[in-house]
Design a protein around this motif. Structure first.
Motif, PDB file in Angstrom:
ATOM      1  N   THR A   5       0.837  -1.198   0.000  1.00 37.23           N
ATOM      2  CA  THR A   5       0.000   0.000   0.000  1.00 37.23           C
ATOM      3  C   THR A   5       0.868   1.243   0.000  1.00 37.23           C
ATOM      4  N   GLN A   6       0.603   2.133  -0.931  1.00 33.26           N
ATOM      5  CA  GLN A   6       1.351   3.388  -1.021  1.00 33.26           C
ATOM      6  C   GLN A   6       0.425   4.554  -0.698  1.00 33.26           C
ATOM      7  N   THR A   7       0.944   5.484   0.073  1.00 32.63           N
ATOM      8  CA  THR A   7       0.217   6.723   0.338  1.00 32.63           C
ATOM      9  C   THR A   7       1.167   7.905   0.234  1.00 32.63           C
ATOM     10  N   PRO A   8       0.724   9.074  -0.315  1.00 34.83           N
ATOM     11  CA  PRO A   8      -0.582   9.258  -0.937  1.00 34.83           C
ATOM     12  C   PRO A   8      -0.606   8.706  -2.357  1.00 34.83           C
ATOM     13  N   LYS A   9      -1.736   8.768  -3.026  1.00 38.91           N
ATOM     14  CA  LYS A   9      -1.849   8.334  -4.423  1.00 38.91           C
ATOM     15  C   LYS A   9      -1.455   9.461  -5.376  1.00 38.91           C
ATOM     16  N   THR A 112       2.412   6.340  -6.696  1.00 40.45           N
ATOM     17  CA  THR A 112       2.121   7.711  -6.275  1.00 40.45           C
ATOM     18  C   THR A 112       2.498   8.627  -7.421  1.00 40.45           C
ATOM     19  N   ARG A 113       1.535   9.408  -7.884  1.00 38.08           N
ATOM     20  CA  ARG A 113       1.809  10.372  -8.954  1.00 38.08           C
ATOM     21  C   ARG A 113       2.183  11.699  -8.315  1.00 38.08           C
ATOM     22  N   LEU A 114       3.413  12.127  -8.549  1.00 42.28           N
ATOM     23  CA  LEU A 114       3.921  13.357  -7.947  1.00 42.28           C
ATOM     24  C   LEU A 114       4.228  14.377  -9.031  1.00 42.28           C
ATOM     25  N   SER A 115       3.701  15.566  -8.860  1.00 41.48           N
ATOM     26  CA  SER A 115       4.036  16.681  -9.747  1.00 41.48           C
ATOM     27  C   SER A 115       4.717  17.754  -8.920  1.00 41.48           C
ATOM     28  N   VAL A 116       5.841  18.240  -9.409  1.00 45.81           N
ATOM     29  CA  VAL A 116       6.558  19.323  -8.754  1.00 45.81           C
ATOM     30  C   VAL A 116       6.548  20.526  -9.687  1.00 45.81           C
ATOM     31  N   LEU A 117       5.918  21.583  -9.223  1.00 49.27           N
ATOM     32  CA  LEU A 117       5.757  22.766 -10.071  1.00 49.27           C
ATOM     33  C   LEU A 117       6.856  23.804  -9.817  1.00 49.27           C
TER      34      LEU A 117
ATOM     35  N   ASN B  31      18.073 -14.962 -13.132  1.00 49.42           N
ATOM     36  CA  ASN B  31      16.769 -15.262 -13.703  1.00 49.42           C
ATOM     37  C   ASN B  31      16.266 -14.062 -14.494  1.00 49.42           C
ATOM     38  N   LEU B  32      15.245 -14.295 -15.286  1.00 52.14           N
ATOM     39  CA  LEU B  32      14.609 -13.238 -16.059  1.00 52.14           C
ATOM     40  C   LEU B  32      13.112 -13.345 -15.798  1.00 52.14           C
ATOM     41  N   GLN B  33      12.479 -12.204 -15.593  1.00 49.02           N
ATOM     42  CA  GLN B  33      11.059 -12.181 -15.258  1.00 49.02           C
ATOM     43  C   GLN B  33      10.317 -11.260 -16.214  1.00 49.02           C
ATOM     44  N   TRP B  34       9.052 -11.531 -16.393  1.00 48.09           N
ATOM     45  CA  TRP B  34       8.159 -10.651 -17.153  1.00 48.09           C
ATOM     46  C   TRP B  34       7.063 -10.151 -16.227  1.00 48.09           C
ATOM     47  N   TYR B  35       6.796  -8.855 -16.356  1.00 49.87           N
ATOM     48  CA  TYR B  35       5.745  -8.208 -15.573  1.00 49.87           C
ATOM     49  C   TYR B  35       4.783  -7.515 -16.529  1.00 49.87           C
ATOM     50  N   ARG B  36       3.562  -7.337 -16.074  1.00 51.45           N
ATOM     51  CA  ARG B  36       2.544  -6.602 -16.835  1.00 51.45           C
ATOM     52  C   ARG B  36       2.105  -5.389 -16.012  1.00 51.45           C
ATOM     53  N   GLN B  37       1.827  -4.307 -16.729  1.00 49.70           N
ATOM     54  CA  GLN B  37       1.326  -3.103 -16.088  1.00 49.70           C
ATOM     55  C   GLN B  37       0.114  -2.588 -16.859  1.00 49.70           C
ATOM     56  N   ASN B  38      -1.028  -2.638 -16.240  1.00 51.73           N
ATOM     57  CA  ASN B  38      -2.218  -2.024 -16.813  1.00 51.73           C
ATOM     58  C   ASN B  38      -2.158  -0.515 -16.563  1.00 51.73           C
ATOM     59  N   SER B  39      -2.825   0.231 -17.414  1.00 54.21           N
ATOM     60  CA  SER B  39      -2.759   1.675 -17.365  1.00 54.21           C
ATOM     61  C   SER B  39      -3.123   2.208 -15.975  1.00 54.21           C
ATOM     62  N   GLY B  40      -2.222   3.012 -15.414  1.00 50.84           N
ATOM     63  CA  GLY B  40      -2.487   3.631 -14.126  1.00 50.84           C
ATOM     64  C   GLY B  40      -2.320   2.709 -12.926  1.00 50.84           C
ATOM     65  N   ARG B  41      -1.766   1.539 -13.148  1.00 48.61           N
ATOM     66  CA  ARG B  41      -1.628   0.563 -12.052  1.00 48.61           C
ATOM     67  C   ARG B  41      -0.163   0.205 -11.818  1.00 48.61           C
ATOM     68  N   GLY B  42       0.071  -0.573 -10.760  1.00 46.27           N
ATOM     69  CA  GLY B  42       1.411  -1.083 -10.495  1.00 46.27           C
ATOM     70  C   GLY B  42       1.708  -2.305 -11.354  1.00 46.27           C
ATOM     71  N   LEU B  43       2.948  -2.749 -11.310  1.00 46.35           N
ATOM     72  CA  LEU B  43       3.360  -3.919 -12.089  1.00 46.35           C
ATOM     73  C   LEU B  43       2.930  -5.198 -11.389  1.00 46.35           C
ATOM     74  N   VAL B  44       2.614  -6.181 -12.196  1.00 42.53           N
ATOM     75  CA  VAL B  44       2.205  -7.492 -11.692  1.00 42.53           C
ATOM     76  C   VAL B  44       3.098  -8.554 -12.310  1.00 42.53           C
ATOM     77  N   HIS B  45       3.656  -9.410 -11.467  1.00 41.69           N
ATOM     78  CA  HIS B  45       4.540 -10.469 -11.959  1.00 41.69           C
ATOM     79  C   HIS B  45       3.751 -11.491 -12.773  1.00 41.69           C
TER      80      HIS B  45
END
Lengths: 117, 112
Positions: A5-9, A112-117, B31-45
């Protein structure tokens, strides 16, 4: 289980401001990592930790500090934010590769999406 | 310099077709790994292949590793629109057991 879990988003900072990003994992993982992801650059390792109380530099550590006071938490600090630190930050954790049967498979937070202005 | 380089950078296919993505690396690996990342999300092994393995399967995924050519490929068979994502290869360099080095990623679009 929540996993990682990461905070903030999301966060917007002005140049020179400071902030701390928090990462928490509930999988009893020894290893934790902070990455930044920039367009066309992939993921780059900032700092990592192989256990409570230990930290080490990654590929792009300048401008960041970290602390791992508790096994489940890994904090990333920006003391004086710069526009070049605008990025998406990801935390990840894994079991120790030295653990019998373990592999360095990393579990990621949502970022976490960070913008620095 | 980048340890892992994926190819192509972007791939667009029709649903039902197979998708093949390649990764090349420079130094010896554990080792070598492949991960997937859906838009706006974290990576998944997705899948891991050890340096002493040549091929592994997991569901619709097939990964191969050629250590002599320092390259790997990920095949997704019978692709679905839900496979649309970015895919990253990551290498655990021999002797650096605590870290992974990620490539820049491949953007896969699967058209319905």
């Amino acid at each position: 289980n929540a996993g990682v879990t990461q905070t903030p988003k999301f966060r917007v900072l002005k140049t020179g401001q400071s902030m701390t990003l928090l990462c928490a994992q509930d999988m009893n993982h020894e290893y934790m990592y902070w990455y930044r992801q920039d367009p066309g650059m992939g993921l780059r390792l900032i700092h990592y930790s192989v256990g409570e109380g230990t930290t080490a530099k990654g590929e792009v550590p300048d401008g960041y500090n970290v602390s791992r006071l508790k096994k489940q938490n890994f904090l990333l600090g920006l003391e004086s934010a710069a526009p070049s630190q605008t990025s998406v930050y990801f935390c990840a954790s894994s079991y120790s590769p030295w653990l019998a049967g373990s592999q360095n498979i990393q579990y990621f937070g949502a970022g976490t999406r960070l913008s620095v202005l | 310099s980048q340890q892992g380089e994926e190819d192509p950078q972007a791939l667009s296919i029709q649903e039902g077709e197979n998708a093949t993505m390649n990764c090349s690396y420079k130094t010896s690996i554990n080792n070598l790994q492949w991960y997937r990342q859906n838009s706006g999300r974290g990576l998944v092994h997705l899948i891991l292949i050890r340096s002493n393995e040549r091929e592994k399967h997991s569901g619709r995924l097939r990964v191969t590793l050629d250590t002599s050519k320092k390259s790997s490929s990920l095949l997704i068979t019978a692709s679905r629109a839900a496979d649309t994502a970015s895919y990253f290869c990551a290498t655990e360099i021999a002797g650096a057991n605590s870290k992974l080095t990620f490539g820049k990623g491949i953007t896969l679009s699967v058209r319905p």
